[in-house]
Design an enzyme around this catalytic site. Structure first.
Site, PDB file in Angstrom:
ATOM      1  N   MET A  87      -7.204 -25.749   7.134  1.00 16.43           N
ATOM      2  CA  MET A  87      -5.963 -24.976   7.129  1.00 16.43           C
ATOM      3  C   MET A  87      -6.289 -23.510   7.373  1.00 16.43           C
ATOM      4  SD  MET A  87      -2.706 -24.801   6.800  1.00 16.43           S
ATOM      5  CE  MET A  87      -1.835 -23.238   6.941  1.00 16.43           C
ATOM      6  N   ASN A 106      -5.047 -20.553   6.605  1.00 15.05           N
ATOM      7  CA  ASN A 106      -4.536 -19.442   5.800  1.00 15.05           C
ATOM      8  C   ASN A 106      -5.182 -18.127   6.250  1.00 15.05           C
ATOM      9  OD1 ASN A 106      -3.448 -21.504   3.965  1.00 15.05           O
ATOM     10  ND2 ASN A 106      -5.604 -21.776   3.442  1.00 15.05           N
ATOM     11  N   GLU A 127      -9.370 -23.116  13.542  1.00 10.59           N
ATOM     12  CA  GLU A 127      -8.756 -22.315  12.470  1.00 10.59           C
ATOM     13  C   GLU A 127      -8.843 -20.818  12.774  1.00 10.59           C
ATOM     14  OE1 GLU A 127      -6.966 -24.085  10.686  1.00 10.59           O
ATOM     15  OE2 GLU A 127      -7.963 -25.949  11.276  1.00 10.59           O
ATOM     16  N   HIS A 176      -6.217 -19.788  15.229  1.00  8.79           N
ATOM     17  CA  HIS A 176      -4.919 -19.646  14.546  1.00  8.79           C
ATOM     18  C   HIS A 176      -4.716 -18.244  13.964  1.00  8.79           C
ATOM     19  CE1 HIS A 176      -2.828 -23.423  14.587  1.00  8.79           C
ATOM     20  NE2 HIS A 176      -3.766 -24.104  13.974  1.00  8.79           N
TER      21      HIS A 176
END
Ligand SMILES: [Zn+2]
Length: 937
Positions: free
Chosen positions: A307, A309, A342, A345
């Site tokens: 993920m 974050n 990631e 992102h």
């Protein structure tokens, strides 16, 4: 239990809160009784007129009681007078709600609408007037038992001690289950986070820690710097006892990898890789990573792969930790790609975010695509390009069904949003971006996306924003025009660059082209007929199992297809934009064969009429290396898709596959397996052993030369090593004598050494799988599994355990995984699917999934990819009407909140129907063809 000592004031607070809760007295200021007033908002989406600006969030988890308390103070901007503030909250007990005003604090009432996961804040006779307001909320909850929200995790140390941690996973709609918030991606705000913890723990969050303050009760408060403007789904905080290693990137960003202390020695590869990739993106996007640090944390209990974050990406342990002794080459490739994803992102998704989840592909398609762009440059030795086309084949397999959906699809509720995280958003998204890049040229594409990122930083976008940036790249005022002029890109592009001819036309309408790929589902089948120098082109939607080209379900579809082709006379790539249903292009000379979709850079399949396939098959037989390995893989893929719609008879496709006996590249070989293995998997479900064995025997023979060339070592390039693993596993499972002898000998020696003998990482799985065939070997492997500290090794042993023919062991594995003590529940979805592919396990997996469906939905969340992959993965090789009836009966008995409306269930049913149809049509032909092959031997 480890955390049995006194927990001080925190426990006391919880005891008091618990009393209040149990007696039903929620305090003077709170009214959660929804009968008193109707909830003032009936829409799933929040009102657009109240916007959060800044959250001050204090979180205090208690890792003994596994509960937490929190305080959030939200500065909101009210754009239109309102009687109530509506925001998200799920499974939280609000114990205090106030409006902080300069003179006094006004108590607010709260009312909850559980179905929409919302609460309303209001006060009798009071209006929130246009302007800024400060809302204060106290709340508490249990740490979640699932894999999202603020959830608990555990791990066991080498000495057998169990340790707890608490971490977050908010995407897509789970921030609301951790703290009350405006939980939609467009409500961007700044977050200032504080965490209370015991001294034996640490806490990490999106931003660097500014300082730690000692509290009166022996606890510590970590205060983190305020974030940049961001969406709620990217907020993260972790309380744990992890260790870390750090390094500074060339651009001055502090990068750290966090893991449980005993695995810190496996963090180095991830650290170096993250530094390289973050520096790469900084340069490639021409926008500096905006935070001073980035942490990568390996979380022992983690449902998805990773993920993004902002500033604190989280991973499965197997997705981040690399053990140079035990990890295989595919582990290295996987870890590198997931970090690349990631980190991409941090720009695509975090800096520029889709307006709403219907355009999730803007996040995920791009991140998936950038994995290949970045790793190809930073880690050329991994040959990542070899694996791109497999993404497109996977996407096509769901996109060829009636139950597919456009890349941009309206979604509203959390289950629908979760279902967007599928192969269409990720893989099709990546494939159409790759097609667009090939069409515009990599250079132009890069400048377009830089423009897009710069223009929309800290904001939200829709598809059209991207197409605007990719059109008229040289007239854009959003870019640093000096830079473009400097490298001469714009002056060069018209005259000298290899840009496609459409790029040189002023009228290129990127949006018009791309809308045909994002707003309608499916993909085109392009039919090619060569008549002399004339090439007649036709397009229609490819729909699996659909025979007629003029059916109502296919005829309304039209794409703008950027075609590419090579011919027997020229390997130079030619281009043609097919905009209409039919068109003609002219060749400069007559050719023996023509091959479209060069290297599979386009998202379409091709059918060659009037002897077109025969010419290609002849060329493959004579000299297959005339075509690139991607072209060979795409020919194999396409011809078998055409069998499904009866455009090509099965025996022609099988004749094409015969050239594979001379093949040695990984993509065509694996694609051959992908098309041919399912044929006998479908037979397994129909009790037709004789034909099944004939097919298996044929496959072993087809790949015999290549299997015989494999040796039991870690030598060679990444592709060669991965292919070795794949081929030997196939050979041993098919009981190919030399493979079986080699693998069992190695397993015996390894077992005699009590697992101390070193095995080459790329053949370990084969050796373990051979060992897992007996009770004794299986039990030995399980003991090694329990004690292994290497996620890679654990993954291989677990896969081997699930390949065993011993049914009672398979049942044991499934049950223990649901329980979660010895086998982690995070791995259950993939385990169920693996067991379902095992000839001895497919009935078991189905029964298990059916019996435990309710528990699985609760644990993994409705609409999650874990649930979808299980529903489709367990059933997609079923091939009888009885099985179809059974699957249909079970899924239609489910209530809506148990998933009856899930798209994956439609996909599962459709796949079984396709299998039945395929078998009914093709079995006699297959039998005749196999008989003929054995005669020819
Ligand atoms: Zn992603």
């Amino acid at each position: 239990m480890l955390f049995s000592q006194s927990c001080g004031l925190n426990c006391l607070i919880f005891a008091i809160l618990l009393c209040v809760f149990l007696t039903g007295n929620h305090g003077m200021t709170v009214n959660t009784d929804t009968n008193v007033l109707p909830f003032p908002w009936d829409k799933m989406r929040l009102p657009e007129t109240v916007k959060p600006q800044h959250y001050e969030l204090l979180i205090h988890p208690n890792l003994t009681s596994l509960t937490y308390t929190g305080v959030v103070q939200i500065l909101i901007e009210v754009e239109q007078d309102t009687r109530a503030i509506i925001l998200h909250s799920k499974n939280l007990q609000i114990s205090k709600a106030q409006l902080l005003e300069s003179r006094h604090h006004r108590d607010l009432q709260t009312s909850e609408f559980e179905a929409n996961e919302q609460i309303a804040l209001f006060a009798d006779g009071f209006t929130f007037e246009k302007g800024n307001h400060l809302v204060y909320l106290e709340f508490y909850a249990n740490l979640s038992d699932s894999f999202h929200g603020f959830y608990k995790g555990r791990y066991t140390t080498n000495s057998g001690e169990v340790r707890m941690l608490a971490s977050t996973q908010f995407e897509a709609t789970h921030a609301r289950a951790a703290f009350p918030c405006f939980d939609e991606p467009a409500f961007k705000a700044n977050f200032t986070i504080r965490v209370h913890r015991e001294p034996r723990h640490i806490s990490i969050s999106n931003m660097p820690k500014l300082r730690t303050v000692e509290l009166a009760d022996g606890l510590l408060e970590d205060r983190f710097d305020t974030t940049v403007k961001m969406s709620t789904y990217l907020v993260a905080f972790i309380v744990c006892d992890f260790h870390s290693i750090s390094k500074k990137s060339q651009h001055g960003v502090e990068i750290s990898v966090y893991t449980v202390p005993e695995k810190i020695s496996q963090a180095e590869y991830a650290l170096n890789t993250a530094v390289t990739l973050l520096d790469f993106y900084d340069d490639y996007f021409d926008i500096p990573y905006p935070l001073p640090k980035h942490d990568l944390a390996a979380i022992p209990d983690f449902q998805s792969g990773a993920m993004e974050n902002w500033g604190l990406s989280t991973y499965r342990e197997s997705g981040l930790l690399f053990d140079p002794e035990k990890s295989s080459s595919s582990d290295k490739l996987g870890i590198t790609k997931v970090i690349a994803h990631e980190l991409a992102h941090q720009w695509f998704g975090n800096l520029v975010t889709m307006q709403w989840w219907n355009d999730l592909w803007l996040n995920e398609g791009f991140a998936k695509f950038m994995e290949y762009v970045s790793v190809n440059i930073t880690h050329p030795e991994l040959q990542v390009d070899d694996y791109f086309l497999e993404k497109c084949f996977t996407a096509m397999s769901v996109d060829s069904l009636v139950s597919s959906h456009p890349i941009s699809t309206p979604v509203e509720n959390p289950a629908e949003i979760s279902e967007m995280f599928d192969d269409v958003s990720y893989r099709k998204g990546a494939c159409i971006l790759n097609m667009l890049r090939d069409f515009l040229t990599p250079e132009a594409f890069k400048y377009g996306i830089i423009d897009y990122l710069k223009r929309h930083s800290y904001q939200n976008t829709v598809n059209a924003h991207l197409w605007e940036s990719l059109t008229n790249i040289c007239t854009s005022d959003g870019l640093d025009s000096g830079r473009l002029k400097l490298d001469g890109f714009c002056s060069r592009s018209r005259a000298e660059s290899p840009a496609s001819k459409w790029f040189m036309e002023d009228s290129v309408d990127v949006r018009a082209i791309m809308d045909t790929w994002t707003l309608q589902e499916g993909f085109p089948l392009v039919t090619v007929e060569v008549k002399g120098q004339e090439v007649i082109l036709k397009q229609e939607r490819y729909l699996k199992g659909e025979k007629s080209s003029k059916s109502s379900s296919t005829s309304s579809f039209l794409w703008q297809v950027p075609l590419t082709y090579i011919t027997s006379h020229s390997s130079a790539v030619q281009r043609f934009l097919l905009k209409s249903e039919k068109d003609v292009l002219y060749l400069s000379e007559k050719v023996e064969w023509i091959k479209f979709n060069v290297d599979l850079r386009g998202y379409y399949i091709v059918h060659y009429e009037s002897g077109g396939w025969d010419a290609l098959i002849t060329q493959l037989q004579q000299n297959h290396t005339v075509f690139s390995s991607n072209d060979r893989a795409s020919l194999i893929h396409d011809i078998f898709q055409l069998v499904s719609i009866e455009k090509v008879p099965l025996d022609k496709a099988l004749n094409l596959s015969l050239y594979l006996s001379k093949e040695s590249e990984i993509m065509p070989v694996t694609q051959g397996f992908n098309e041919l293995v399912p044929l006998y998997k479908l037979m397994e479900k129909r009790n037709m052993e004789e034909l099944e064995n004939q097919m298996k025997g044929h496959l072993v023979k087809l790949f015999k030369t290549l299997i015989d060339r494999q040796h039991w070592s870690d030598d060679g390039s990444v592709s060669e090593r991965m292919l070795r693993n794949y081929l030997l596993l196939f050979a041993c499972v098919r009981r190919y004598p030399s493979c079986v002898v080699n693998a069992s000998e190695r397993f015996q020696k390894w077992k005699e050494s009590d697992g101390k003998l070193w095995l080459p990482a790329d053949v370990s799985l084969v050796v373990y799988t051979e060992g897992a065939r007996t009770d004794e070997g299986w039990d030995f492997l399980l003991e090694k599994y329990k004690r292994s500290a290497s996620p890679s090794e654990k993954w291989m042993i677990k896969a081997a355990l699930a390949y065993t023919p011993l049914t009672h062991k398979l049942q044991w594995l499934l049950e223990r995984s649901l329980e979660g003590e010895i086998m982690k529940t995070q791995d259950l979805p993939s385990l169920v699917v693996t067991v379902s592919k095992n000839p001895k396990g497919f009935k078991l997996a189905w029964e298990f999934m059916k019996t435990n469906w309710g528990k699985l939905v609760k644990k993994f969340d409705l609409g999650s990819s874990a649930i979808s992959r299980m529903a489709v993965g367990v059933t997609d090789q079923y091939s009888t009407r009885e099985m179809l009836d059974e699957v249909q009966a079970f899924f239609s008995s489910l209530a809506e909140d148990q998933g009856s409306g899930l798209r994956s269930i439609q996909q599962a049913l459709e796949k079984i129907q396709q299998n039945i149809l395929w078998m009914d049509r093709n079995v006699p032909l297959l039998k005749a063809w196999l008989d003929m092959q054995s005669v020819q031997d």
